[in-house]
Scaffold this active site. Structure first.
Site, mmCIF file in Angstrom:
data_model
loop_
_atom_site.group_PDB
_atom_site.id
_atom_site.type_symbol
_atom_site.label_atom_id
_atom_site.label_comp_id
_atom_site.label_asym_id
_atom_site.label_seq_id
_atom_site.Cartn_x
_atom_site.Cartn_y
_atom_site.Cartn_z
ATOM 1 N N ASP A 43 0.837 -1.206 0.000
ATOM 2 C CA ASP A 43 0.000 0.000 0.000
ATOM 3 C C ASP A 43 0.873 1.257 0.000
ATOM 4 O O ASP A 43 0.362 2.378 -0.067
ATOM 5 C CB ASP A 43 -1.019 -0.008 1.145
ATOM 6 C CG ASP A 43 -0.377 -0.143 2.507
ATOM 7 O OD1 ASP A 43 0.862 -0.149 2.591
ATOM 8 O OD2 ASP A 43 -1.121 -0.225 3.506
ATOM 9 N N SER A 44 2.200 1.071 0.039
ATOM 10 C CA SER A 44 3.127 2.193 -0.193
ATOM 11 C C SER A 44 2.845 2.823 -1.549
ATOM 12 O O SER A 44 3.286 3.933 -1.832
ATOM 13 C CB SER A 44 4.578 1.715 -0.108
ATOM 14 O OG SER A 44 4.783 0.576 -0.919
ATOM 15 N N ASP A 82 -0.929 -6.191 -0.067
ATOM 16 C CA ASP A 82 -1.316 -5.533 1.178
ATOM 17 C C ASP A 82 -2.818 -5.349 1.209
ATOM 18 O O ASP A 82 -3.399 -4.824 0.251
ATOM 19 C CB ASP A 82 -0.689 -4.126 1.234
ATOM 20 C CG ASP A 82 0.517 -4.067 2.135
ATOM 21 O OD1 ASP A 82 0.653 -4.922 3.024
ATOM 22 O OD2 ASP A 82 1.339 -3.152 1.928
ATOM 23 N N LYS A 110 -1.243 -9.475 3.080
ATOM 24 C CA LYS A 110 -0.478 -9.010 4.253
ATOM 25 C C LYS A 110 -1.354 -8.040 5.046
ATOM 26 O O LYS A 110 -2.022 -7.201 4.452
ATOM 27 C CB LYS A 110 0.827 -8.326 3.815
ATOM 28 C CG LYS A 110 1.622 -7.729 4.977
ATOM 29 C CD LYS A 110 3.046 -7.410 4.594
ATOM 30 C CE LYS A 110 3.244 -6.104 3.896
ATOM 31 N NZ LYS A 110 2.829 -4.903 4.656
ATOM 32 N N GLU A 112 -1.461 -5.522 8.705
ATOM 33 C CA GLU A 112 -0.617 -4.857 9.702
ATOM 34 C C GLU A 112 -1.183 -5.000 11.101
ATOM 35 O O GLU A 112 -2.397 -4.859 11.307
ATOM 36 C CB GLU A 112 -0.519 -3.353 9.387
ATOM 37 C CG GLU A 112 0.368 -3.058 8.213
ATOM 38 C CD GLU A 112 0.600 -1.571 8.002
ATOM 39 O OE1 GLU A 112 0.333 -0.765 8.919
ATOM 40 O OE2 GLU A 112 1.047 -1.219 6.903
ATOM 41 N N GLU A 174 9.063 -4.136 10.507
ATOM 42 C CA GLU A 174 9.443 -2.832 9.963
ATOM 43 C C GLU A 174 10.002 -1.941 11.069
ATOM 44 O O GLU A 174 9.371 -1.732 12.110
ATOM 45 C CB GLU A 174 8.230 -2.158 9.293
ATOM 46 C CG GLU A 174 8.583 -0.782 8.730
ATOM 47 C CD GLU A 174 7.598 -0.246 7.705
ATOM 48 O OE1 GLU A 174 6.606 -0.914 7.371
ATOM 49 O OE2 GLU A 174 7.845 0.885 7.226
HETATM 50 O O1 KIV Z 1 3.491 -1.045 1.623
HETATM 51 C C1 KIV Z 1 4.652 -1.480 1.634
HETATM 52 O O2 KIV Z 1 5.446 -1.252 0.717
HETATM 53 C C2 KIV Z 1 5.070 -2.288 2.779
HETATM 54 C C3 KIV Z 1 6.531 -2.490 2.967
HETATM 55 C C4 KIV Z 1 7.129 -1.261 3.525
HETATM 56 C C5 KIV Z 1 6.814 -3.684 3.772
HETATM 57 O O3 KIV Z 1 4.255 -2.702 3.541
#
Ligand code: KIV
Length: 257
Positions: A43-44, A82, A110, A112, A174
């Site tokens: 989600d980056s 994510d 994934k 969080e 992280e």
């Molecule tokens: O969103 C992302 O790129 C991430 C990484 C920083 C692990 O969750």
């Protein structure tokens, strides 16, 4: 065992896992050609692809859209997506929305934070899930190293051990001190994938735009810049614009006769 499970098992049997983010077809294809072990549709993308301020701005529809694009580019590489903020607030919601990522072609999702009920529900529904502990960008007030004081370190260690007991196959760590990442790696059976968590993790992940030098924000200490693509792209675009203006492009060989 189905093809997807086999792919994940193969990756999680590796001693060192190299994961990288991708958000679209072309880079996913290049990363697969380069032989990276896993691709994360992170989600980056809200920050480095869309130019927004926070990863929590990514929506479910956007994450699914980017997952489909990445899946088309990397058909033989395990893809982790994510789940965006607020898409897994209850176990039922998590299962329903995770199903959309698997339909889109992801091999794993994934999430969080320490959410044992959500992890359990996903695993019971045979939905592979990766954890994410330490700094949690979807909810963090500010970006800082987590686990520097003993209480925080103990808490993160316990969270990791609990998720491990539930059978989670891997956890992203992280921005945690390397000593904490080392303890988690030593004291759990799941794979640890670090970002800003030092060298003792079982694998590493970096945001592609950071390691490729595409994004000119101030980089966190843990990023290693393996290329300076913004310079390469800028120079190419400058040359193209100049060639158009001076009549050097297109030439005869770029024209139809
Ligand atoms: O969103 C992302 O790129 C991430 C990484 C920083 C692990 O969750």
């Amino acid at each position: 065992m189905n093809k997807e499970t086999k792919m994940l098992d193969q990756v999680f049997s590796l001693d060192r896992i190299a994961m990288i983010t991708a958000y679209e077809f072309c880079t996913a294809r290049i990363f697969e050609q380069a032989g990276v072990d896993m691709i994360l549709v992170g989600d980056s993308l809200a920050m480095v692809f869309q130019g927004k301020q926070e990863t929590r701005n990514a929506t479910l529809e956007e994450m699914l859209y980017h997952t489909r694009a990445v899946v088309r580019g990397a058909e033989r590489t395990p893809i982790v997506s994510d789940m965006p903020a607020n898409s897994y607030s209850t176990p039922e919601m998590a299962v329903e929305n995770a199903g959309k990522f698997f339909e889109a072609g992801a091999h794993m999702v994934k999430i969080e934070g320490f959410l044992p009920e959500v992890v359990q529900a996903l695993l019971e529904n045979k939905m592979p899930v990766m954890g994410h502990l330490g700094l949690l960008p979807q909810t963090a007030e500010n970006y800082r190293v987590v686990g520097k004081n003993p209480e925080d370190a103990e808490r993160v260690l316990e969270e990791a051990k609990n998720l491990d007991r539930l059978g989670i196959p891997a956890i992203v760590l992280e921005c945690v001190p390397l000593s904490l990442a080392r303890r988690i790696t030593d004291e759990t059976t799941c794979k640890t994938i670090g970002i800003g968590a030092g060298m003792y993790c079982d694998g590493q992940v970096l945001v592609a735009n950071d390691l490729l030098g595409l994004y000119d924000r101030k980089m966190p200490k843990f990023v290693r810049k393996y290329a300076d693509l913004s310079q390469v792209i800028r120079q190419a675009a400058e040359k193209y614009a100049s060639d158009v203006r001076t009549g050097l492009f297109p030439g005869d060989e770029e024209s139809y006769h």
